[in-house]
Design an enzyme around this catalytic site. Structure first.
Site, short mmCIF file in Angstrom:
data_model
loop_
_atom_site.label_atom_id
_atom_site.label_comp_id
_atom_site.label_asym_id
_atom_site.label_seq_id
_atom_site.Cartn_x
_atom_site.Cartn_y
_atom_site.Cartn_z
NE ARG A 85 -4.43 -1.29 1.76
CZ ARG A 85 -5.32 -1.75 2.61
NH1 ARG A 85 -5.06 -1.75 3.91
NH2 ARG A 85 -6.48 -2.19 2.20
CE LYS A 115 -10.80 -4.64 7.91
NZ LYS A 115 -10.17 -3.66 7.02
N GLY A 137 -6.31 -5.26 1.60
CA GLY A 137 -4.98 -5.09 2.18
C GLY A 137 -4.36 -6.43 2.52
N GLY A 187 -12.84 -4.04 1.04
CA GLY A 187 -14.19 -3.52 1.21
C GLY A 187 -14.52 -2.50 0.13
#
Ligand code: ADP
Ligand code: X15
Length: 403
Positions: free
Chosen positions: A37, A202, A360, A384
């Site tokens: 990232r 998540k 990620g 997401g």
């Protein structure tokens, strides 16, 4: 949406440019285990610095609770950014306080500063418009121009993502432009069969996405922490595994709707369990065993998909024309629970499909497990974010960059 190229052609020398990046990298203590990232935002930061801007880079890291927490400091990410750029990068030990103001004021043209974790401030993630707005005002005081380039966070209605661009002239950075370009093609002209592989931790965010995916994908393969809410919804024992109790009725409805809509909903037939969550620091033996998915022992936790499931999932990926994958199939950070994630990554590479890996941790998993990231069609920095984009939702951080 105006892009950074327009900003550069208008001239940025001497201007303070706020770059909202997503530097939410996986850490082992203060060691960054995957810097993908940070590398992803380099083109934007470099171009601005070379054009003489005073660059202020900001990001969240992890999910601290709206107050400073050293475990979530952005300092390691700032240091790595400096190494990758080959220049000094100043670091402010707060986000909008004295340190940030002094650090930004001290920048010369072409220099770069990183401010501390945005989420050390309750206003960043607040659901209250006024509280978010007040924090956005403080951020706006640090800059003349806003560049949005934190693709991984564009689905969050947060102060730095949504409210700040409304207060400054705003542009999209190179990463956002590239990500949106690839994902747009997936929404407009998807080659079928279209398989979506969903995993990760998540769970509550991602279960909600399935609602829309049932109208778009031909196959939905479920792994990771998501699995156990499905198994429980089917009436099976899930031991101490991750579960989203409040979404059990929704999941039961998804199972029914998948059947009605002719969407193939693929669940594991076996799972790897262990007595407890593994120690990711010491990597002490995880004491794994494989059990049938409908016969999990009560005191055990599901931590990966089992060998039969890996073969099953690979077969469902093999003849797909498009595959989107978000979320590791298990706790890949520990070698005893990495095989499911490895098998899915390998299946993507073996298929002729156009493959997109998003998230990620998913992107990090691919690299950490030794796969060649260039062999995939696209590696997205957002999990997401890319899922919600594919759902067709308006993403706050993209809407805010519109003119
Ligand atoms: N069965 C499981 N139980 C608990 N955690 C899991 C399980 N399977 C995967 N995970 C965890 O999910 C995390 C990644 O989830 P997530 O953040 O949703 O993915 P991404 O960042 O790719 O969107 C990893 O750290 C992995 O250890
Ligand atoms: O890691 C991220 O998202 P992802 O796990 O969906 O890829 C982003 O940095 C957003 O973080 P958040 O999910 O804590 O808002």
């Amino acid at each position: 949406m105006k892009t950074i190229d327009e900003l550069l052609s208008e001239g940025v020398a001497g201007k303070r440019v706020f770059v909202r990046a997503d530097l939410n990298v996986p850490l082992d203590g203060t060691r960054i285990t995957d810097d993908g990232r940070i590398r992803a935002v380099l083109p934007t930061v470099k171009a601005l610095a070379e054009a003489g801007a005073r660059v202020v880079v900001a990001s969240h890291l992890g999910r601290p609770k709206g107050a400073p927490d050293p475990a979530f400091s952005l300092a390691p990410a700032a240091a790595r950014l400096g190494e990758l750029l080959g220049t000094g990068v100043a670091f402010a030990t707060d986000t909008v306080g004295e340190s940030a103001r002094a650090t930004v004021a001290g920048l010369a043209d072409g220099q770069i500063a990183v401010v501390e974790n945005l989420r050390f401030n309750a206003g960043e993630t607040s659901k209250d418009d006024a509280e978010r707005g007040a924090f956005a005002d403080q951020l706006a005081a640090l800059a003349d121009v806003y560049v949005g380039d934190g693709f991984g966070a564009v689905h969050r209605k947060h102060a730095s993502v949504f409210d700040l661009p409304a207060r400054l002239p705003h542009y999209a950075g190179y990463l956002i432009a590239t990500e949106v370009g690839v994902l747009k093609k997936l929404t407009e002209d998807v080659k079928r069969p279209y398989a979506v592989v969903l995993g990760g931790a998540k769970v509550s965010d991602k279960l909600a996405v399935i609602d829309q995916l049932l109208g778009k994908a031909d196959r939905l393969l479920i792994g990771g922490g998501m699995v156990f809410t499905f198994l429980k919804a089917k009436g099976h024992e899930i031991g101490t595994s991750l579960v989203q109790e409040d979404q059990l009725p929704a999941v039961r409805e998804y199972i029914e709707r998948a059947e009605k809509n002719g969407v193939e909903l693929v669940l594991p037939v076996d799972v790897v369990v262990a007595p407890e969550f593994p120690d990711l620091k010491t990597k002490a033996p995880g004491r794994p065993s494989t059990v049938a998915a409908d016969a999990m022992p009560s005191g055990q936790m599901g931590l990966d998909i089992g060998p039969e499931s890996r073969t099953l999932y690979a077969s469902k990926i093999a003849d797909a024309a498009t595959v989107f994958w978000n979320g590791p199939m298990g706790v890949f950070e520990h070698p005893d629970f990495a095989e499911g994630t490895k098998a899915v990554a390998q299946a993507l590479l073996d298929s002729k499909a156009f493959t997109v890996v998003g998230g990620g941790d998913s992107a990090a998993a691919v690299r950490i497990l030794g796969f060649d990231e260039n062999a995939f069609g696209h590696i997205s920095t957002g999990g997401g974010a890319s899922l919600e984009y594919l759902e067709g939702k308006t993403l706050p951080g993209l809407a805010a960059l519109e003119d």
